[in-house]
Each structure stands twice: as C-alpha cells, then as structure tokens.
Write an enzyme that holds these catalytic residues in place. Structure first.
Site, PDB file in Angstrom:
ATOM      1  N   GLU A  52       0.886  -1.181   0.000  1.00 32.58           N
ATOM      2  CA  GLU A  52       0.000   0.000   0.000  1.00 32.58           C
ATOM      3  C   GLU A  52       0.913   1.216   0.000  1.00 32.58           C
ATOM      4  O   GLU A  52       1.466   1.581   1.044  1.00 32.58           O
ATOM      5  CB  GLU A  52      -0.889  -0.003   1.248  1.00 32.58           C
ATOM      6  CG  GLU A  52      -1.885  -1.144   1.316  1.00 32.58           C
ATOM      7  CD  GLU A  52      -2.975  -1.061   0.264  1.00 32.58           C
ATOM      8  OE1 GLU A  52      -3.067  -0.030  -0.436  1.00 32.58           O
ATOM      9  OE2 GLU A  52      -3.725  -2.033   0.136  1.00 32.58           O
ATOM     10  N   CYS A 103      -2.526   8.872   2.757  1.00 36.92           N
ATOM     11  CA  CYS A 103      -2.301   8.403   1.384  1.00 36.92           C
ATOM     12  C   CYS A 103      -3.477   8.808   0.502  1.00 36.92           C
ATOM     13  O   CYS A 103      -3.330   9.038  -0.689  1.00 36.92           O
ATOM     14  CB  CYS A 103      -2.140   6.891   1.378  1.00 36.92           C
ATOM     15  SG  CYS A 103      -3.526   6.060   2.163  1.00 36.92           S
TER      16      CYS A 103
HETATM   17  P1  NAP Z   1       7.931   5.416   4.747  1.00 40.46           P
HETATM   18  O1  NAP Z   1       8.956   6.421   5.072  1.00 40.46           O
HETATM   19  O2  NAP Z   1       7.985   4.738   3.447  1.00 40.46           O
HETATM   20  O3  NAP Z   1       7.977   4.358   5.952  1.00 40.46           O
HETATM   21  C1  NAP Z   1       7.044   3.299   6.052  1.00 40.46           C
HETATM   22  C2  NAP Z   1       7.651   2.179   6.858  1.00 40.46           C
HETATM   23  O4  NAP Z   1       8.694   1.570   6.074  1.00 40.46           O
HETATM   24  C3  NAP Z   1       8.317   2.632   8.156  1.00 40.46           C
HETATM   25  O5  NAP Z   1       8.133   1.662   9.152  1.00 40.46           O
HETATM   26  C4  NAP Z   1       9.774   2.735   7.756  1.00 40.46           C
HETATM   27  O6  NAP Z   1      10.678   2.664   8.832  1.00 40.46           O
HETATM   28  C5  NAP Z   1       9.885   1.517   6.848  1.00 40.46           C
HETATM   29  N1  NAP Z   1      11.030   1.538   5.953  1.00 40.46           N
HETATM   30  C6  NAP Z   1      11.707   2.594   5.451  1.00 40.46           C
HETATM   31  N2  NAP Z   1      12.700   2.166   4.628  1.00 40.46           N
HETATM   32  C7  NAP Z   1      12.637   0.824   4.610  1.00 40.46           C
HETATM   33  C8  NAP Z   1      13.382  -0.194   3.949  1.00 40.46           C
HETATM   34  N3  NAP Z   1      14.401   0.095   3.145  1.00 40.46           N
HETATM   35  N4  NAP Z   1      13.042  -1.472   4.152  1.00 40.46           N
HETATM   36  C9  NAP Z   1      12.004  -1.783   4.947  1.00 40.46           C
HETATM   37  N5  NAP Z   1      11.272  -0.878   5.617  1.00 40.46           N
HETATM   38  C10 NAP Z   1      11.573   0.415   5.435  1.00 40.46           C
HETATM   39  O7  NAP Z   1       6.471   6.033   4.858  1.00 40.46           O
HETATM   40  P2  NAP Z   1       5.879   6.957   5.983  1.00 40.46           P
HETATM   41  O8  NAP Z   1       6.432   8.325   5.795  1.00 40.46           O
HETATM   42  O9  NAP Z   1       5.982   6.323   7.326  1.00 40.46           O
HETATM   43  O10 NAP Z   1       4.322   6.926   5.604  1.00 40.46           O
HETATM   44  C11 NAP Z   1       3.792   7.740   4.621  1.00 40.46           C
HETATM   45  C12 NAP Z   1       3.691   7.021   3.287  1.00 40.46           C
HETATM   46  O11 NAP Z   1       2.843   5.896   3.418  1.00 40.46           O
HETATM   47  C13 NAP Z   1       3.049   7.910   2.236  1.00 40.46           C
HETATM   48  O12 NAP Z   1       3.714   7.745   1.008  1.00 40.46           O
HETATM   49  C14 NAP Z   1       1.631   7.382   2.158  1.00 40.46           C
HETATM   50  O13 NAP Z   1       0.970   7.637   0.944  1.00 40.46           O
HETATM   51  C15 NAP Z   1       1.852   5.923   2.385  1.00 40.46           C
HETATM   52  N6  NAP Z   1       0.609   5.295   2.831  1.00 40.46           N
HETATM   53  C16 NAP Z   1      -0.105   4.550   1.936  1.00 40.46           C
HETATM   54  C17 NAP Z   1      -1.331   3.992   2.296  1.00 40.46           C
HETATM   55  C18 NAP Z   1      -2.140   3.206   1.299  1.00 40.46           C
HETATM   56  O14 NAP Z   1      -3.160   2.655   1.681  1.00 40.46           O
HETATM   57  N7  NAP Z   1      -1.735   3.131   0.057  1.00 40.46           N
HETATM   58  C19 NAP Z   1      -1.826   4.201   3.586  1.00 40.46           C
HETATM   59  C20 NAP Z   1      -1.080   4.971   4.488  1.00 40.46           C
HETATM   60  C21 NAP Z   1       0.147   5.513   4.099  1.00 40.46           C
HETATM   61  P3  NAP Z   1      11.299   4.010   9.449  1.00 40.46           P
HETATM   62  O15 NAP Z   1      10.163   4.792   9.979  1.00 40.46           O
HETATM   63  O16 NAP Z   1      12.210   3.493  10.480  1.00 40.46           O
HETATM   64  O17 NAP Z   1      12.011   4.714   8.334  1.00 40.46           O
END
Ligand code: NAP
Length: 514
Positions: free
Chosen positions: A276, A310
């Site tokens: 997602e 999102c």
């Molecule tokens: P993010 O920076 O991508 O982080 C998401 C999760 O992934 C965090 O737990 C992060 O850990 C982890 N992560 C980061 N790099 C990683 C890697 N290389 N390998 C494995 N895990 C890794 O996103 P966010 O800023 O927390 O959330 C916002 C994003 O989520 C937005 O783009 C939003 O659109 C998306 N989102 C999508 C939906 C949907 O339904 N499509 C719903 C909600 C949110 P750390 O925090 O330790 O970096």
C-alpha cells in the site's frame, strides 16, 4: 488563527498492564522494552521519540541489534509459526476479540499516546483507536475468505477418475511494515488478516511514532496470542534490508511511500506482497456538481490529519464552467481551518510529523510559485512543524512540470486547475504516477461513467472525498501506488497459499459413483 504551544509534551501512561514494559530514566522519560517472541527486552542502544507538537523527547525505545533479530526470527520460524497454526480458528478469533476488549479498556492511554507521538488531534486519535477496535471486531467477516475448492477431474481424459481439493494455508511468517500516519490502525489491520489466516507476525513500526504499537504488543500478549508467534522489531528502516530478504519470511505487507516500496521489492526476493504505497488523490469537479458540498468535502480531503494521508486530495481539476465558483468556495473552507496545538479543543490541524516534512512542503510550494503557480489560500509556516492548509492555482499547460503533480508531498497542500471536458480532466488525473483513488463530484451519469472506466485507480468516490476507513470497501493502488488490496476479507489471498491435493481413484471403480 495559530495558537502557540504553551504546555510541554509529556507522555504519561496510566494503565497497570503497561507498568512492566517501561521504566522511567533519570530524566523522567519513559524507556520502553520491546517484545521479541516471548520476552520483553531492553537494548544497549536507544532511539529517542520526539513529539511533533514541540519536538521534545517523550520516550526512548530500544534499537535492536543483529543478535536480537536473529534470536527472535529463529524462535518464530522454528516454533512460533507452528504455535499459531496449531491454534484453531475459533481461538484465533477469540484472541482478536479479546484484543478489541483490552483496546477499548485502555483507549485513553492509547489515544493520548497518538496525540503526543503522532501529533494527532484528540478527535483523530480517538477515531483511530475506535477504527482499530472496529477492525478487530470485523475479523469474523474475513473468515469466509479462508476457504478452499473442490475440482472434479472429468473434464479431461487425462484426469478422469481423479479429483482435487484446493486448500488455503498460511504462508508462515508475515512481515508487517507500517507507516507513521496510522501507526495503530495499520498495524491492527495487517495483524488481523495475518493472524486470522494462521500466520505468525513480525511488526516493524515507523520510527517516528511506535509507542502505541508497543502498547498494542502488551495487549496482544494478554489477549492470548501464542508467545513465540509475534515480535516487534524497533529499528530504523535503513537497517531492514537483511530482514526483508530473509527467506524465513514468506510475505510482506507494507504500507509506506513508493520509494520504500521500490527498495523493499528490490531486496525482498521471491515472496508474496501487499504494497500500500504513495498516493495523493485527484478530485474532479463536473459542471453540474453541488459546489458548496464539493468544496466542503474537498477541503476536508486536503487538511484532515494535516494532509498526511495516502488518500488525501492533492489535485483538484474542475470543468471550466464552475472553476471560479469552486475556487472561491474552497478558499472560504480552508480559511476556517484552525491550526495549532492538537491538544487544544477546536484545533483542526496539528503539526506535521517532523520539521523536514514542513521543509519539503515549503520547497514544493516555492517550486510551484517559480513555475507560474499562485497561492489562493494558506502558504505560511509556524514554528518548525506547523503549516497552513494551502491551495495553489496552476495553469494546466504548466502542471506537468510541477513537483506537487509528480511527487506525493505529505502535507496539507493541493493544486487546482481547470479542464475543458471530463476527458481532459481524466487525462490530467491519469498523468500522475500514482493510482490510489479519485473523487468525482457531479450528477451527469454519462460523464461519471466515462471517468469510472478511464481512471487508473484502485477506488473511486462519487460525491465524497476518498477515505479508506476500516476497509469495509477494499482499497489499494495501481501504478506506483501499489500491489494488492486491503479491506475486510480481501487480503487473505496475499498472505496465504493454495495447495492442490489430487486424489487418484483410477481402477478402483469409485469413479462410477461420483
Ligand atoms: P515510509 O517512510 O515509506 O515508511 C514506512 C515504513 O517503512 C516505516 O516503518 C519505515 O521505517 C519503513 N522503511 C523505510 N525504509 C525501509 C526499507 N528500506 N526497508 C524496509 N522498511 C523500510 O512512509 P511513511 O512516511 O511512514 O508513511 C507515509 C507514506 O505511506 C506515504 O507515502 C503514504 O501515501 C503511504 N501510505 C499509503 C497507504 C495506502 O493505503 N496506500 C496508507 C497509508 C500511508 P522508518 O520509519 O524506520 O524509516
């Protein structure tokens, strides 16, 4: 409009059940343990958790090392994935029901935590806890998707006198990677379908606001989740590569940005996925729309939880006939939004998660202005993490050059432009790399039907702003917005595997009786 922060952010957990999972440091700040397949552990290294309200440190959580991770993975792989699989379905359902009860009982601690570590208003924090309880209670509806098939073999000569049943089995260990914007709900949603289907789970919460998930681990333990069947890996995303690629993990359910999605897909190897990813949705306003209603709903779509959703609206495309009217109404709606300390009553919009998110929004805003954009509403930043909901008008011939069109900026900021026709509006909406959802406001069924057919997205909301809620209706992205679907009952197929069992009766005479 903006109220300054008068009270320091200070985390206090009241619930007796949480007493054993943290200690107060010499500075009075709670230091949490994390849960690893049967034990609560401290670590030699800590990560500070800062409140986006005033950037003060409100808690410290353990930063796990390789030994912790290996020990937990080994326990879950050898024993935990069988412990949960050997727990009958009705008992797995009981665990989720019990977790819902405990969440209800300790809702105050958890919503206070979400206000402090995620910067949510009390209303949003309470809504997230309630959505989590509702999702756990809806687990019963997922159950009907855990089923198999019977296939008779007599449609081919080769398979005559044979038959098969197709079983649906848990894959083993599912890695749940969750984002900062719905730390509790996203974890609960993912663990509900994973555990229900008989999988062990490893949760990797976002580093910005993991405290509600630590409290949840305690709740799961008390709800009767087999002790060796789950773990909470508190470590930065940058250290996740080795875990993501570990062959003992069979499926990954990630909610996060598109960049993270690409990284995980690159290192994971052959596994099953739910991804997602990033979004930011377009809203199309047709010439026969109820403009007041459209403006109210679109404004909410822009600013709720500070645009850090999102499914937040990031682009408004209006048919030319009503462009000036929707612009005017939207500006009025956005002017009413009160920005400030999310702990205060009447505040609609709290802080962004960290100062770099506000930097990113201001950079994108300046870039749009340098390319012909004009601020219609908002545009200001206060302190380090607070911004106004912002609307930028951009001529449609320049829109494709703009960062805000090409990348998801996770903040309350949106572009508005006009289109000659619904066809042109759909083209502009589809021109983005994302394809999560879209909204259409209007009544003309022919135009609406055209947009439904041509929009490259996972969900379309007619006369409302997009919001996924507890997943009563399935959601998920196309294009760079992801793979698979979440929603009650819809995710089971991605975290289970089918197994065909073929019975050969040739020569036994059984065939005659089928
Ligand atoms: P993010 O920076 O991508 O982080 C998401 C999760 O992934 C965090 O737990 C992060 O850990 C982890 N992560 C980061 N790099 C990683 C890697 N290389 N390998 C494995 N895990 C890794 O996103 P966010 O800023 O927390 O959330 C916002 C994003 O989520 C937005 O783009 C939003 O659109 C998306 N989102 C999508 C939906 C949907 O339904 N499509 C719903 C909600 C949110 P750390 O925090 O330790 O970096």
């Amino acid at each position: 409009m903006f109220s300054f922060i008068e009270k320091k952010a200070n985390l206090k957990i009241k619930g007796e059940i949480f007493k054993d999972i943290y200690q107060l440091g010499d500075d009075g700040i709670p230091q949490f343990k994390t849960y690893l397949a049967g034990e609560w552990v401290f670590s030699d290294e800590w990560s500070p958790i800062r409140s986006p309200i005033d950037l003060s440190i409100i808690a410290k959580i353990p930063k796990l090392d390789k030994n912790h991770i290996e020990k937990a993975l080994d326990t879950i792989y050898r024993y935990g994935r069988w412990d949960i699989r050997n727990t009958p379905g009705f008992k797995r359902l009981n665990i989720l029901e019990k977790a819902a009860e405990l969440l209800e009982r300790y809702a105050e601690d958890i919503s206070n935590t979400l206000v402090l570590d995620a910067g949510k208003t009390f209303l949003s924090a309470k809504a997230e806890v309630q959505a989590s309880i509702d999702r756990l209670k809806a687990a019963e509806l997922d159950v009907k998707n855990i089923q198999g098939e019977y296939i008779p073999g007599d449609w081919s000569e080769e398979t005559t006198e044979t038959e098969a049943i197709i079983r649906r089995e848990p894959v083993g260990i599912v890695l749940l990677i969750t984002p900062f914007n719905y730390p509790l709900f996203d974890t609960i949603n993912k663990l509900t379908y994973s555990i229900l289907a008989g999988n062990a789970i490893i949760v990797k919460p976002a580093s910005a606001d993991p405290i509600s998930v630590l409290l949840l681990a305690r709740i799961l333990e008390l709800a009767g989740m087999p002790k060796r069947s789950f773990a909470l890996f508190t470590l930065p995303g940058s250290m996740m590569n080795a875990i993501v690629s570990d062959r003992r993990i069979s499926a990954i359910s990630l909610t996060g940005s598109t960049d993270t999605g690409y990284k995980v897909l690159k290192s994971a190897g052959i596994k099953q996925f739910i991804m997602e990813l990033g979004g930011g949705d377009p809203a199309i306003v047709l010439s026969d729309a109820d403009i007041k209603w459209a403006a109210q709903r679109i404004a909410r779509g822009i600013y709720s939880y500070s645009g850090q959703r999102c499914d937040a609206i990031k682009l408004i495309i209006s048919e030319e006939q009503v462009y000036e009217r929707i612009k005017g109404e939207l500006v009025e709606e956005l002017k009413k939004v009160k920005v400030g300390d999310p702990r205060e009553k009447g505040v609609d919009l709290g802080p962004l998660i960290d100062p770099s998110s506000a930097d990113e929004m201001m950079n994108a805003l300046n870039e749009a202005l340098s390319k012909g954009g004009k601020i219609l509403a908002g545009g200001n930043r206060f302190n380090k993490t607070y911004v106004e909901p912002t609307l930028i008008e951009i001529p449609k011939d320049r829109i494709k050059e703009i960062l805000l069109y090409n990348r998801e900026i996770f903040a309350p900021i949106a572009l508005i432009t006009s289109a000659k026709s619904v066809e042109e509006a759909v083209d502009l909406a589809n021109g983005r790399v994302y394809g999560l959802d879209a909204a259409i406001f209007g009544r003309d069924l022919v135009k609406i039907r055209y947009a439904i057919r041509h929009l490259e997205v996972g969900a379309i909301y007619i006369n409302d702003y997009p919001r996924h809620g507890i997943g009563y209706y399935p959601f998920g992205g196309r294009k760079d917005s992801g793979i698979g679907r979440e929603g009650i009952g819809y995710s089971i197929e991605y975290i289970t595997s089918s197994k065909s069992i073929i019975y050969n009766y040739k020569g036994t005479g059984v065939w005659e009786y089928l």
